[in-house]
Enzyme design. Structure first.
Site, PDB file in Angstrom:
ATOM      1  N   HIS A   1      79.707 -26.915  50.532  1.00 40.52           N
ATOM      2  CA  HIS A   1      79.246 -26.313  52.122  1.00 40.52           C
ATOM      3  C   HIS A   1      79.921 -24.941  51.979  1.00 40.52           C
ATOM      4  CE1 HIS A   1      79.220 -26.082  56.426  1.00 40.52           C
ATOM      5  NE2 HIS A   1      77.671 -26.192  56.333  1.00 40.52           N
TER       6      HIS A   1
ATOM      7  N   SER B   1      74.080 -28.727  55.182  1.00 45.21           N
ATOM      8  CA  SER B   1      74.979 -28.302  56.411  1.00 45.21           C
ATOM      9  C   SER B   1      75.242 -29.808  56.878  1.00 45.21           C
ATOM     10  CB  SER B   1      74.217 -27.674  57.480  1.00 45.21           C
ATOM     11  OG  SER B   1      73.807 -26.473  57.030  1.00 45.21           O
TER      12      SER B   1
HETATM   13  N1  LIG Z   1      72.138 -20.716  57.126  1.00 47.88           N
HETATM   14  C1  LIG Z   1      73.125 -21.136  57.326  1.00 47.88           C
HETATM   15  O1  LIG Z   1      74.101 -20.678  57.928  1.00 47.88           O
HETATM   16  C2  LIG Z   1      73.702 -22.358  56.407  1.00 47.88           C
HETATM   17  C3  LIG Z   1      75.245 -22.403  56.290  1.00 47.88           C
HETATM   18  C4  LIG Z   1      75.466 -23.381  55.159  1.00 47.88           C
HETATM   19  C5  LIG Z   1      74.674 -24.336  54.724  1.00 47.88           C
HETATM   20  N2  LIG Z   1      73.132 -24.241  54.782  1.00 47.88           N
HETATM   21  C6  LIG Z   1      72.427 -25.089  54.138  1.00 47.88           C
HETATM   22  O2  LIG Z   1      71.792 -24.304  53.125  1.00 47.88           O
HETATM   23  C7  LIG Z   1      70.497 -24.822  52.869  1.00 47.88           C
HETATM   24  C8  LIG Z   1      69.506 -23.526  52.823  1.00 47.88           C
HETATM   25  O3  LIG Z   1      69.632 -22.930  53.793  1.00 47.88           O
HETATM   26  P1  LIG Z   1      69.154 -21.522  54.313  1.00 47.88           P
HETATM   27  O4  LIG Z   1      69.726 -21.004  55.656  1.00 47.88           O
HETATM   28  O5  LIG Z   1      69.508 -20.650  52.951  1.00 47.88           O
HETATM   29  O6  LIG Z   1      67.632 -21.665  54.381  1.00 47.88           O
HETATM   30  P2  LIG Z   1      66.168 -20.715  53.841  1.00 47.88           P
HETATM   31  O7  LIG Z   1      65.097 -21.137  54.483  1.00 47.88           O
HETATM   32  O8  LIG Z   1      66.744 -19.364  54.096  1.00 47.88           O
HETATM   33  O9  LIG Z   1      66.113 -21.155  52.228  1.00 47.88           O
HETATM   34  C9  LIG Z   1      65.466 -22.214  51.834  1.00 47.88           C
HETATM   35  C10 LIG Z   1      64.876 -21.668  50.541  1.00 47.88           C
HETATM   36  O10 LIG Z   1      64.503 -23.133  49.813  1.00 47.88           O
HETATM   37  C11 LIG Z   1      63.096 -22.710  49.266  1.00 47.88           C
HETATM   38  N3  LIG Z   1      62.489 -24.166  48.929  1.00 47.88           N
HETATM   39  C12 LIG Z   1      61.950 -24.731  49.833  1.00 47.88           C
HETATM   40  N4  LIG Z   1      61.431 -25.918  49.005  1.00 47.88           N
HETATM   41  C13 LIG Z   1      61.636 -25.655  47.691  1.00 47.88           C
HETATM   42  C14 LIG Z   1      61.473 -26.487  46.399  1.00 47.88           C
HETATM   43  N5  LIG Z   1      60.930 -27.486  46.433  1.00 47.88           N
HETATM   44  N6  LIG Z   1      62.066 -25.767  45.438  1.00 47.88           N
HETATM   45  C15 LIG Z   1      62.830 -24.675  45.543  1.00 47.88           C
HETATM   46  N7  LIG Z   1      63.074 -23.838  46.409  1.00 47.88           N
HETATM   47  C16 LIG Z   1      62.393 -24.395  47.751  1.00 47.88           C
HETATM   48  C17 LIG Z   1      62.419 -21.711  50.302  1.00 47.88           C
HETATM   49  O11 LIG Z   1      61.333 -21.332  49.922  1.00 47.88           O
HETATM   50  C18 LIG Z   1      63.545 -21.065  50.799  1.00 47.88           C
HETATM   51  O12 LIG Z   1      63.518 -19.810  50.071  1.00 47.88           O
HETATM   52  C19 LIG Z   1      69.995 -25.952  53.953  1.00 47.88           C
HETATM   53  O13 LIG Z   1      70.283 -27.220  53.476  1.00 47.88           O
HETATM   54  C20 LIG Z   1      71.153 -25.552  55.062  1.00 47.88           C
HETATM   55  O14 LIG Z   1      71.350 -26.426  55.845  1.00 47.88           O
HETATM   56  C21 LIG Z   1      72.669 -23.226  55.736  1.00 47.88           C
END
Ligand SMILES: NC(=O)c1ccc[n+]([C@@H]2O[C@H](COP(=O)([O-])OP(=O)(O)OC[C@H]3O[C@@H](n4cnc5c(N)ncnc54)[C@H](O)[C@@H]3O)[C@@H](O)[C@H]2O)c1
Length: 300
Positions: A133, A112
């Protein structure tokens, strides 16, 4: 665009939704996660989403869950990472991914706010690395910002833009790796002023939201800000800016009002109060309203 082999690293909120979009577009998707429970439930969460959206549920058969990162990425044409927002973790993962993919496999991060440049700087072939993104939920919000760094090749950008376009997304090319990319810069310019209006006692939080939703918010789905400026005239826009810009918020740091809310543990939905108070029913109702709205927009 033909059928591609896509690896999604991270099966959380964003990762499973991204996998769903590519699976529905007919690609072979492998999804991996270090947390077994998130990996084990990824396909059932995708199937439930597809059912809820009235989409072809058999698309879930295009998704393979794989517990081993190296195996998950080995044959991939394209790898997208959606793990926790943690720079050292992302750097470590991309180093390992690069070791296990072809030299021409494109590597993308869904961060993000972490600079793509910081995540990808240690790679051997930085020309194939970029940011994508997505917005939540990935299967309902069309935009995917495709961010190039100083090293990214034009071919990698073009291929990635085409991949997302063909999957029904609206890709936007971000030509410089700047904080907030495009969407969040615009969104948070608005939020800064929204908070300032409340802070200065000009109106309350409810009124800010009501003004946006009842005025330019109505036009936004069909009229972007620069289309709007052209529609009313750049001369009128200049006259408005001469008067309004000196008056609106321009401080380069978070508002003290926002900082106090956080210090007082008024964290919004998660604590029941932020800018406003939220009962459990009100929280559930707003979430449902948002999902119904996004689904209606998709169908319109
Ligand atoms: N939530 C949002 O609205 C949003 C929007 C755009 C971008 N993002 C970005 O997307 C990314 C993920 O966000 P999210 O909301 O899905 O988070 P989330 O916590 O729901 O998911 C993250 C996942 O990564 C996994 N993980 C952690 N360490 C790992 C590893 N070493 N190998 C493989 N998997 C691993 C976790 O087990 C988890 O399932 C982040 O960088 C976030 O900033 C999020």
């Amino acid at each position: 665009m033909g059928n591609a082999k896509i690896a999604v690293v991270g099966a959380g909120l964003m990762g499973h939704g991204i996998a769903q979009v590519f699976a529905l577009a007919g690609h072979d998707v492998t999804i991996t996660d270090s947390f077994a429970q998130n990996l084990d439930t990824a396909k059932s969460r995708i199937a439930a989403n597809l059912r809820d959206l009235g989409e072809d549920e058999s698309a879930v058969e295009n998704v393979r869950a794989c517990g081993d990162l190296r195996e998950a990425v080995r044959d991939a044409d394209y790898v997208v990472e959606a793990v926790l927002e943690d720079l050292p973790l992302k750097q470590k993962l991309f180093a390992e991914i690069e070791h296990n993919v072809r030299p021409d496999t494109i590597l993308a991060s869904n961060t993000s706010v972490i600079p793509i440049t910081a995540i990808m700087q240690g790679l051997t072939r930085r020309e194939r690395a970029l940011g994508t993104h997505w917005w939540n939920p990935p299967f309902l919000v069309p935009l995917v910002e495709v961010i190039e760094t100083q090293w990214t090749s034009a071919e990698a950008v073009a291929w990635t833009m085409k991949l997302h376009q063909a999957a029904g997304k609206t890709p936007a090319h971000v030509k410089k790796d700047v904080p907030g990319f495009i969407g969040n810069r615009l969104q948070h310019a608005l939020w800064r002023e929204a908070i300032s209006l409340v802070e200065q006692g000009i109106c309350n939080a409810e009124t800010v939201d009501s003004v946006v939703k009842a005025s330019f918010g109505r036009r936004l789905p069909v009229l972007g800000p620069l289309e709007n400026a052209d529609l009313v005239g750049t001369d009128l826009t200049l006259a408005i800016h001469n008067t309004v810009l000196p008056a609106i918020e321009s401080r380069p740091s978070p508002s003290p009002y926002l900082q106090k809310l956080v210090a007082d543990k008024k964290l919004g939905f998660k604590s029941g109060e932020g800018f406003r108070k939220w009962s459990p029913d009100e929280r559930a109702a707003l979430r449902a309203k948002l999902m119904n709205h996004l689904k209606a927009m998709r169908d319109s």
